[in-house]
Design an enzyme around this catalytic site. Structure first.
Site, short mmCIF file in Angstrom:
data_model
loop_
_atom_site.label_atom_id
_atom_site.label_comp_id
_atom_site.label_asym_id
_atom_site.label_seq_id
_atom_site.Cartn_x
_atom_site.Cartn_y
_atom_site.Cartn_z
N ASP A 24 -6.77 3.27 -24.02
CA ASP A 24 -6.31 3.79 -25.30
C ASP A 24 -5.83 5.22 -25.07
O ASP A 24 -6.41 5.96 -24.25
CB ASP A 24 -7.42 3.77 -26.35
CG ASP A 24 -6.91 4.17 -27.73
OD1 ASP A 24 -6.32 3.31 -28.41
OD2 ASP A 24 -7.07 5.36 -28.09
N GLU A 26 -4.32 8.96 -26.96
CA GLU A 26 -4.01 9.80 -28.12
C GLU A 26 -2.79 10.63 -27.73
O GLU A 26 -2.68 11.07 -26.58
CB GLU A 26 -5.19 10.70 -28.49
CG GLU A 26 -6.47 9.95 -28.85
CD GLU A 26 -6.29 8.95 -29.98
OE1 GLU A 26 -5.42 9.19 -30.86
OE2 GLU A 26 -7.00 7.93 -30.00
N HIS A 165 -10.24 7.16 -33.46
CA HIS A 165 -9.04 7.86 -32.97
C HIS A 165 -9.36 8.82 -31.83
O HIS A 165 -8.62 9.79 -31.62
CB HIS A 165 -8.31 8.59 -34.10
CG HIS A 165 -7.74 7.68 -35.13
ND1 HIS A 165 -6.72 6.80 -34.88
CD2 HIS A 165 -8.10 7.49 -36.44
CE1 HIS A 165 -6.44 6.12 -35.98
NE2 HIS A 165 -7.27 6.51 -36.95
N ASP A 170 -12.19 4.38 -28.86
CA ASP A 170 -11.33 3.26 -29.25
C ASP A 170 -11.24 2.22 -28.14
O ASP A 170 -11.17 1.01 -28.40
CB ASP A 170 -9.93 3.76 -29.61
CG ASP A 170 -9.91 4.50 -30.95
OD1 ASP A 170 -11.00 4.69 -31.53
OD2 ASP A 170 -8.82 4.89 -31.40
#
Length: 589
Positions: A24, A26, A165, A170
């Site tokens: 994952d 960001e 998030h 995540d």
């Protein structure tokens, strides 16, 4: 009774053996073109066991927008001392090496990672990718979850980590979602990576429903034939393992749209087990030529191969024909299309002043001269300007170019090519180059096939990795039989039995082989394979000095056009005689 789960063991990689890296990211925004990565989190898992985790903040090249900081909790101060993506990405790629990447909405995460690899000069490894969103859309219904967001699916499958998030959190939640989805497809009989991939690809319901057709296929090399409800062949293919290959038609491994259509029509699969790969390839060609299945695109009409013929008459000319006859004429080919045959004829006419008219001529013929005579490209035998003896020298140049030493004709063509290039007539030069290539390909093919086509029998062998020998018997260019000898056994009794039981093949009209040309090419390629040993041979195996093979090797790199035949042709075959170490083959005859 055989269980369904056991029949899928040979389909591909068992899910329990697959290493997944759930990742994952960001980022500072939604587009990798103008936004950067701020955090990478990943979990490595196999067989339900967590093998490791990866987490790092990343300092982007632009400030983090305020609304992104509110969403993720990642601020500019937090990433001020973090590594740049040029340092973080190689560490992640090493962590994920050899795995299958998994992400929720994988297009987003993988898109950013690929863009980062391109920006930093790193090669993208080409990971297999699973998208849990797309998989969930196939397996999770609206009455179970309001949507397919990670938070909704994490709640549905009881994830131990709540997504918030942050990349690693995540990723951990996505691991639990992945395991929940795998459990669901496992109840449907899906136990391999390939089958799992099929649930988030364009595999049609018809493909999934008909996968039982492959259940009884043998795990052996050979040919498989898909048939419709009337027993008519729809598609013929070959495989090293028939069961493994036919099962792929019902999974994501099969991406051809026409194959999905074919599977929807198919009602049965017929396997034909073959002793060797060469036998399977030859059987495939013969079945396609015989039945012309609608979903096979190549080799459906081998009987339509064309030849260029130098006719036998007082004033010979070049003619394009479909059949080789025993009329003493010289032939070049075969050609895969009329266009390539015409190009070869035009190349000869470019430098050899053969007549191009189709009327019958004799010494006493008196016709009207055509424009070629006025241009100096024909000696004018039609008006008595050339005797048959004088014209025979011209015809001899063409015959030599087709079947023997074509260096003089090719030198003249090269000189013409250089002249056009010097005059900057590049389009004309390109056309001439393509015509030359069509000529030398056909001449090389005829010169290479002729010895094989005229040999009454060739018996050759190749060692098998598992021991023993793979032996073939070829008669006049046609595969007449094949066998495999057991490891450690004297192969000669098997070879003697093969020769005694091999197909009796009638002598063809040279230079055409007794088989379709494409079959003869397959056989010749097998014979040329390094390590092949000749056992016996009746006939001669030679190619002309100064033949077209060298010119073809020179011209082919110059051309960007696709070859008329799929297999390239190299220099004359180099086949070692049989040796006889202890327990190995011995030469005979």
């Amino acid at each position: 009774m055989q269980m369904v789960q056991e029949t899928f063991d040979d389909l591909g990689v068992a899910l329990s053996d697959v290493t997944f890296v759930v990742v994952d990211l960001e980022t500072t925004g939604g587009s990798p073109a103008d936004c950067g990565i701020t955090e990478i989190g990943a979990v490595k898992v196999r067989g339900g066991e967590i093998l490791g985790e990866f987490q790092t903040l990343v300092r982007p090249s632009t400030p983090i927008p305020a609304f992104i900081s509110v969403l993720t909790g990642i601020t500019n101060a937090m990433v001020s001392d973090a590594p740049r993506i040029a340092s973080a990405l190689p560490a992640f790629l090493e962590f994920a090496r050899g795995s299958v990447l998994v992400a929720h909405n994988a297009g987003f995460d993988v898109g950013f990672l690929k863009a980062a690899a391109a920006q930093t000069g790193h090669r993208w490894p080409g990971f297999a990718v699973l998208d849990t969103v797309r998989l969930a859309r196939q397996l999770v219904h609206r009455d179970e979850a309001p949507n397919h967001k990670l938070s909704s699916l994490a709640a549905l499958f009881g994830a131990t980590t709540t997504p918030d998030h942050r990349a690693l959190h995540d990723a951990r939640a996505t691991v639990d979602v992945l395991h929940g989805l795998i459990e669901r497809v496992g109840n449907l009989g899906v136990h391999t990576l390939e089958e799992l991939q099929s649930y988030h690809s364009r595999v049609t319901p018809a493909q999934r429903r008909k996968r039982f057709l492959a259940d009884e296929m043998p795990s052996a090399p050979g040919v498989y034939v898909f048939k419709d409800h009337r027993g008519e062949p729809l598609y013929v293919g070959t495989a090293v393992d028939i069961r493994r290959r036919t099962r792929t038609y019902f999974t994501a491994s099969e991406t051809r749209r026409r194959m999905a259509e074919m599977v929807g029509i198919a009602e049965s699969i017929t396997p034909i087990v073959c002793a060797t790969r060469l036998e399977a390839q030859v059987r495939e060609l013969r079945l396609i030529a015989e039945h012309k299945p609608r979903y096979n695109r190549r080799s459906r009409h081998p009987e339509k191969a064309l030849w260029v013929k130098l006719t036998v008459e007082p004033f010979p000319r070049l003619s394009i024909v479909r059949q080789v006859r025993g009329d003493g004429a010289h032939y070049a080919g075969p050609f895969g299309s009329r266009k390539s045959a015409e190009a070869a004829v035009t190349a000869v006419h470019e430098v050899v002043p053969l007549r191009q008219c189709t009327q019958a001529l004799s010494e006493r013929s008196r016709k009207s001269a055509c424009v070629l005579f006025e241009m100096g490209r024909c000696g004018g035998p039609c008006i008595g300007e050339q005797t048959s003896q004088e014209y025979a020298e011209v015809a001899g140049q063409a015959a030599t170019a087709l079947i023997g030493d074509g260096r003089d004709v090719l030198s003249a063509l090269r000189a013409r090519l250089d002249t056009l290039a010097e005059q900057e007539r590049f389009e004309d030069a390109t056309s001439l180059r393509d015509r030359m290539l069509a000529l030398v390909r056909a001449s090389a093919r005829a010169q290479r096939l002729a010895p094989l086509s005229q040999a009454p029998e060739i018996v050759a062998a190749q060692r098998r990795e598992s021991g023993g020998w793979e032996v073939v018997c070829v008669r006049y260019g046609r595969l007449a039989g094949t066998t495999i000898t057991p490891r450690g056994a004297d192969p000669m009794p098997y070879i003697d039995a093969l020769r005694a039981t091999a197909e009796v093949v009638a002598e063809p009209t040279a230079p055409a082989p007794a088989a379709h040309p494409e079959e003869a090419e397959l056989v010749l390629k097998w014979l040329e394979t390094p390590g092949t040993r000749l056992v016996t041979m009746e006939g001669e195996w030679t190619c002309p000095v100064g033949g077209a093979g060298g010119a073809r090797a020179e011209l082919e790199p110059m051309s960007r056009r696709w070859s008329e035949f799929s297999e390239p042709w190299g220099e004359p075959p180099s086949v070692k005689p049989l040796e006889r170490p202890p327990g190995a083959l011995r030469a005979s005859g």
